[in-house]
Design a protein around this motif. Structure first.
Motif, short mmCIF file in Angstrom:
data_model
loop_
_atom_site.label_atom_id
_atom_site.label_comp_id
_atom_site.label_asym_id
_atom_site.label_seq_id
_atom_site.Cartn_x
_atom_site.Cartn_y
_atom_site.Cartn_z
N LEU A 50 50.80 -30.14 -20.35
CA LEU A 50 49.56 -30.63 -19.44
C LEU A 50 50.16 -30.88 -18.14
O LEU A 50 51.55 -31.32 -18.19
CB LEU A 50 49.35 -32.22 -19.85
N VAL A 51 49.44 -30.29 -17.40
CA VAL A 51 50.11 -30.23 -15.76
C VAL A 51 49.03 -31.36 -15.05
O VAL A 51 47.85 -31.29 -14.92
CB VAL A 51 49.85 -29.19 -15.04
N SER A 52 49.33 -32.27 -14.31
CA SER A 52 48.60 -32.99 -13.39
C SER A 52 48.75 -32.87 -12.00
O SER A 52 49.74 -32.06 -11.65
CB SER A 52 49.10 -34.75 -13.72
N ASP A 53 47.83 -33.37 -11.45
CA ASP A 53 48.18 -33.22 -9.78
C ASP A 53 49.05 -34.13 -9.19
O ASP A 53 49.84 -33.52 -8.41
CB ASP A 53 46.81 -33.84 -9.27
N SER A 82 48.28 -37.28 -27.34
CA SER A 82 47.06 -37.01 -27.84
C SER A 82 46.47 -37.99 -28.87
O SER A 82 47.29 -39.02 -29.28
CB SER A 82 47.57 -35.93 -28.58
N VAL A 83 45.29 -37.92 -28.98
CA VAL A 83 44.56 -38.90 -30.00
C VAL A 83 43.26 -38.00 -30.70
O VAL A 83 43.22 -36.96 -30.36
CB VAL A 83 43.90 -40.05 -29.16
N VAL A 104 44.38 -38.20 -21.67
CA VAL A 104 44.87 -37.95 -23.03
C VAL A 104 44.31 -36.68 -23.42
O VAL A 104 42.94 -36.47 -23.21
CB VAL A 104 44.71 -39.34 -23.93
N LEU A 105 44.92 -36.12 -24.36
CA LEU A 105 44.12 -34.90 -25.17
C LEU A 105 43.53 -35.41 -26.14
O LEU A 105 44.01 -36.21 -27.02
CB LEU A 105 45.09 -33.82 -25.21
N VAL A 106 42.31 -34.72 -26.52
CA VAL A 106 41.56 -35.37 -27.92
C VAL A 106 41.47 -34.05 -28.71
O VAL A 106 41.04 -33.02 -28.37
CB VAL A 106 40.12 -35.63 -27.40
N HIS A 107 42.04 -34.29 -29.97
CA HIS A 107 41.91 -33.53 -31.12
C HIS A 107 40.94 -33.87 -32.33
O HIS A 107 40.90 -34.93 -32.38
CB HIS A 107 43.21 -33.16 -31.67
N THR A 112 42.40 -29.31 -34.16
CA THR A 112 41.58 -28.56 -33.00
C THR A 112 41.27 -29.35 -31.88
O THR A 112 41.17 -30.38 -31.88
CB THR A 112 40.34 -28.09 -33.73
N PHE A 113 41.88 -28.76 -30.96
CA PHE A 113 41.57 -29.22 -29.45
C PHE A 113 40.24 -29.22 -29.28
O PHE A 113 39.49 -28.26 -29.07
CB PHE A 113 42.42 -28.28 -28.34
N LEU A 114 39.77 -30.62 -29.04
CA LEU A 114 38.47 -31.00 -28.34
C LEU A 114 37.94 -31.00 -27.04
O LEU A 114 37.24 -30.48 -26.46
CB LEU A 114 37.78 -32.45 -29.19
#
Length: 135
Positions: A50-53, A82-83, A104-107, A112-114
């Motif tokens: 993940l890249v943030s500003d 990730s959650v 956060v990334l949601v799977h 599977t990436f949501l």
């Protein structure tokens, strides 16, 4: 509305993504064009970072010559939080607050990436909770 609702109800689905070979100038252009501050980095359909500003601001402080050689893979967080989609909203918000992170990334349960859940998504959820309690 309950803060125990699953985070997936407020997750931004199918977010804009980039690859590890995306230059930092391209990353900045994508963030500006799409109005986002976090870009999941994917390889073969899987999120690898993940890249943030904030990451971009640091990298853009490099000299022009050095900046040309920096790619998303060089500055991405390789272990973003990730959650699972069914994680309660309040738990996700607490995790973000405790860790001082903006997304956060949601799977799905199968991995599977949501999508991505950001501070903006959290604020939208808060608005719904407050308005629902006012009725």
């Amino acid at each position: 509305m309950s803060p125990r609702k699953p985070v997936e109800e407020f997750t931004t689905p199918n977010p804009v993504t980039a690859t590890e070979n995306t230059s930092i100038d391209e990353l900045r252009a994508m963030m500006t064009t799409y109005g986002v501050r976090h870009l999941p980095i994917v390889r073969d359909g899987k999120v690898v970072g993940l890249v943030s500003d904030r990451d971009l601001r640091v990298a853009q402080g490099l000299s022009s010559a050095h900046r040309l050689h920096v790619l998303a893979g060089d500055i991405m967080s390789t272990d973003p939080v990730s959650v699972k989609a069914e994680t309660p909203l309040d738990e996700v918000a607490l995790t973000m607050s405790d860790r001082k992170i903006g997304s956060v990334l949601v799977h799905e349960a199968d991995g599977t990436f949501l999508g991505i859940f950001t501070l903006t998504d959290a604020l939208n959820a808060l608005i719904e909770v407050v308005r629902a309690r006012g009725n």
